[in-house]
Design a protein around this motif. Structure first.
Motif, mmCIF file in Angstrom:
data_model
loop_
_atom_site.group_PDB
_atom_site.id
_atom_site.type_symbol
_atom_site.label_atom_id
_atom_site.label_comp_id
_atom_site.label_asym_id
_atom_site.label_seq_id
_atom_site.Cartn_x
_atom_site.Cartn_y
_atom_site.Cartn_z
ATOM 1 N N TYR A 178 36.713 37.865 44.940
ATOM 2 C CA TYR A 178 35.540 38.258 44.154
ATOM 3 C C TYR A 178 36.031 38.747 42.792
ATOM 4 N N GLY A 179 35.187 38.576 41.785
ATOM 5 C CA GLY A 179 35.562 39.101 40.471
ATOM 6 C C GLY A 179 34.529 38.801 39.404
ATOM 7 N N THR A 180 34.714 39.418 38.259
ATOM 8 C CA THR A 180 33.805 39.220 37.117
ATOM 9 C C THR A 180 34.165 37.947 36.363
ATOM 10 N N PHE A 181 35.450 37.713 36.159
ATOM 11 C CA PHE A 181 35.958 36.529 35.438
ATOM 12 C C PHE A 181 35.311 36.383 34.068
ATOM 13 N N ASP A 182 35.206 37.511 33.367
ATOM 14 C CA ASP A 182 34.657 37.510 32.002
ATOM 15 C C ASP A 182 35.729 37.026 31.036
ATOM 16 N N MET A 183 35.308 36.192 30.050
ATOM 17 C CA MET A 183 36.296 35.658 29.083
ATOM 18 C C MET A 183 37.496 35.102 29.849
ATOM 19 N N ILE A 186 44.277 33.429 31.517
ATOM 20 C CA ILE A 186 45.388 32.966 32.375
ATOM 21 C C ILE A 186 45.592 33.861 33.602
ATOM 22 N N GLY A 187 45.231 35.105 33.485
ATOM 23 C CA GLY A 187 45.360 36.002 34.654
ATOM 24 C C GLY A 187 44.435 35.569 35.768
ATOM 25 N N HIS A 188 43.230 35.173 35.379
ATOM 26 C CA HIS A 188 42.254 34.665 36.360
ATOM 27 C C HIS A 188 42.745 33.341 36.954
ATOM 28 N N ASN A 191 45.817 32.176 37.151
ATOM 29 C CA ASN A 191 46.983 32.385 38.033
ATOM 30 C C ASN A 191 46.546 32.860 39.417
ATOM 31 N N LEU A 192 45.580 33.751 39.439
ATOM 32 C CA LEU A 192 45.095 34.264 40.738
ATOM 33 C C LEU A 192 44.468 33.137 41.559
ATOM 34 N N LEU A 193 43.614 32.354 40.913
ATOM 35 C CA LEU A 193 42.918 31.283 41.639
ATOM 36 C C LEU A 193 43.907 30.218 42.106
ATOM 37 N N VAL A 239 31.457 35.453 42.269
ATOM 38 C CA VAL A 239 31.444 35.890 40.859
ATOM 39 C C VAL A 239 30.381 36.975 40.712
ATOM 40 N N SER A 240 30.817 38.099 40.128
ATOM 41 C CA SER A 240 29.916 39.256 39.996
ATOM 42 C C SER A 240 28.724 38.928 39.092
ATOM 43 N N THR A 241 27.528 39.193 39.570
ATOM 44 C CA THR A 241 26.332 38.971 38.732
ATOM 45 C C THR A 241 26.312 40.020 37.614
ATOM 46 N N ALA A 265 41.582 37.810 49.495
ATOM 47 C CA ALA A 265 42.689 38.149 48.575
ATOM 48 C C ALA A 265 42.118 38.573 47.234
ATOM 49 N N ILE A 266 42.830 39.518 46.597
ATOM 50 C CA ILE A 266 42.375 40.023 45.301
ATOM 51 C C ILE A 266 43.577 40.658 44.612
ATOM 52 N N GLY A 267 43.463 40.899 43.328
ATOM 53 C CA GLY A 267 44.590 41.491 42.601
ATOM 54 C C GLY A 267 44.928 42.886 43.121
ATOM 55 N N ASP A 281 45.342 45.530 41.717
ATOM 56 C CA ASP A 281 44.627 46.661 41.105
ATOM 57 C C ASP A 281 43.592 47.211 42.091
ATOM 58 N N TRP A 282 43.290 46.446 43.111
ATOM 59 C CA TRP A 282 42.324 46.869 44.134
ATOM 60 C C TRP A 282 43.007 47.308 45.431
ATOM 61 N N LYS A 283 44.337 47.469 45.363
ATOM 62 C CA LYS A 283 45.106 47.747 46.601
ATOM 63 C C LYS A 283 44.466 48.836 47.456
ATOM 64 N N LEU A 300 47.337 40.758 45.571
ATOM 65 C CA LEU A 300 48.288 39.886 44.870
ATOM 66 C C LEU A 300 48.714 40.486 43.524
ATOM 67 N N PRO A 301 49.934 40.199 43.101
ATOM 68 C CA PRO A 301 50.390 40.722 41.807
ATOM 69 C C PRO A 301 49.484 40.233 40.671
ATOM 70 N N ARG A 302 49.197 41.138 39.742
ATOM 71 C CA ARG A 302 48.401 40.745 38.572
ATOM 72 C C ARG A 302 49.318 40.079 37.548
ATOM 73 N N ASP A 340 50.313 41.663 30.923
ATOM 74 C CA ASP A 340 49.994 41.519 29.491
ATOM 75 C C ASP A 340 48.759 40.681 29.182
ATOM 76 N N ILE A 341 47.830 40.608 30.094
ATOM 77 C CA ILE A 341 46.551 39.952 29.766
ATOM 78 C C ILE A 341 45.447 40.628 30.575
ATOM 79 N N SER A 342 44.353 40.930 29.862
ATOM 80 C CA SER A 342 43.159 41.443 30.551
ATOM 81 C C SER A 342 41.979 41.248 29.610
HETATM 82 N N1 C2G Z 1 43.527 39.502 37.541
HETATM 83 C C1 C2G Z 1 44.890 39.244 37.590
HETATM 84 N N2 C2G Z 1 45.644 39.445 36.495
HETATM 85 C C2 C2G Z 1 45.085 39.882 35.335
HETATM 86 C C3 C2G Z 1 43.698 40.125 35.268
HETATM 87 C C4 C2G Z 1 42.929 39.929 36.396
HETATM 88 O O1 C2G Z 1 45.422 38.848 38.641
HETATM 89 N N3 C2G Z 1 45.878 40.065 34.257
HETATM 90 C C5 C2G Z 1 42.758 39.305 38.768
HETATM 91 C C6 C2G Z 1 42.122 40.595 39.256
HETATM 92 O O2 C2G Z 1 43.075 41.376 39.980
HETATM 93 C C7 C2G Z 1 41.005 40.060 40.149
HETATM 94 C C8 C2G Z 1 40.603 38.759 39.432
HETATM 95 O O3 C2G Z 1 41.684 38.421 38.531
HETATM 96 O O4 C2G Z 1 41.523 39.739 41.443
HETATM 97 C C9 C2G Z 1 39.322 38.912 38.637
HETATM 98 O O5 C2G Z 1 39.518 40.002 37.747
HETATM 99 P P1 C2G Z 1 38.204 40.746 37.174
HETATM 100 O O6 C2G Z 1 37.272 39.737 36.648
HETATM 101 O O7 C2G Z 1 38.652 41.885 36.330
HETATM 102 O O8 C2G Z 1 37.584 41.312 38.554
HETATM 103 P P2 C2G Z 1 36.976 42.764 38.793
HETATM 104 O O9 C2G Z 1 36.040 43.083 37.703
HETATM 105 O O10 C2G Z 1 38.117 43.640 39.090
HETATM 106 O O11 C2G Z 1 36.032 42.517 40.077
HETATM 107 O O12 C2G Z 1 34.456 43.242 44.451
HETATM 108 C C10 C2G Z 1 35.600 43.010 43.655
HETATM 109 C C11 C2G Z 1 35.276 43.059 42.199
HETATM 110 O O13 C2G Z 1 34.162 42.233 41.904
HETATM 111 C C12 C2G Z 1 36.482 42.627 41.373
#
Ligand code: C2G
Length: 129
Positions: free
Chosen positions: A7-12, A15-17, A19-21, A35-37, A90-92, A94-96, A111-113, A116-118
């Protein structure tokens, strides 16, 4: 065939998004992305730039993704795991720990984030652009 969900927002989308997918797809199964509404992001206290319809369409067109569903609440994950027969959540990292409650229903991986990108950093650098 395994089913993997995240789950995630996936705004903008960046590459971090991606890589995760890609990591989820490398687990060898069907990848579902919640995808978060826009309304749920308000509940998360997260400002988004790109509206849900566009964020969902971008994620849906990523080759690593098989299905996109709306994420509209914190509570839906348990129902989704059962409804879609999910084997791995699975999720990044940051949600450990935040979603360990799912571990009686499916495997839970943090999973490892990508460094240098957010979205937050992107917004900041755009301001100075
Ligand atoms: N991510 C990543 N590396 C980054 C940035 C994001 O691996 N540099 C991962 C996040 O850890 C997450 C996914 O990409 O697994 C989507 O990131 P966000 O859109 O920021 O998701 P978030 O707003 O944290 O929403 O219920 C769960 C939430 O909806 C997660």
């Amino acid at each position: 065939m395994k089913t993997i969900i995240t789950y995630g927002t996936f705004d903008m989308f960046h590459i971090g998004h991606l890589n995760l997918l890609e990591t989820l797809a490398s687990m060898g199964g069907r990848v579902i992305v919640g995808v978060s509404t826009d309304e749920f992001n308000e509940k998360k206290g997260k400002k988004v730039l790109i509206p849900y319809e566009q964020r969902a369409r971008i994620v849906k067109n990523i080759k690593f993704v098989d299905e996109v569903i709306p994420e509209f609440s914190w509570e839906q994950k348990r129902d989704d795991v059962v409804k879609y027969g999910v084997d791995i959540f699975a999720i990044g990292e940051d949600w450990k720990g935040e979603f360990d409650f799912l571990s009686n229903l499916c495997e839970v991986k943090y999973l490892p984030r990508t460094r240098d990108i957010s979205t937050t950093e992107l917004k900041k650098s755009l301001k100075n652009f």
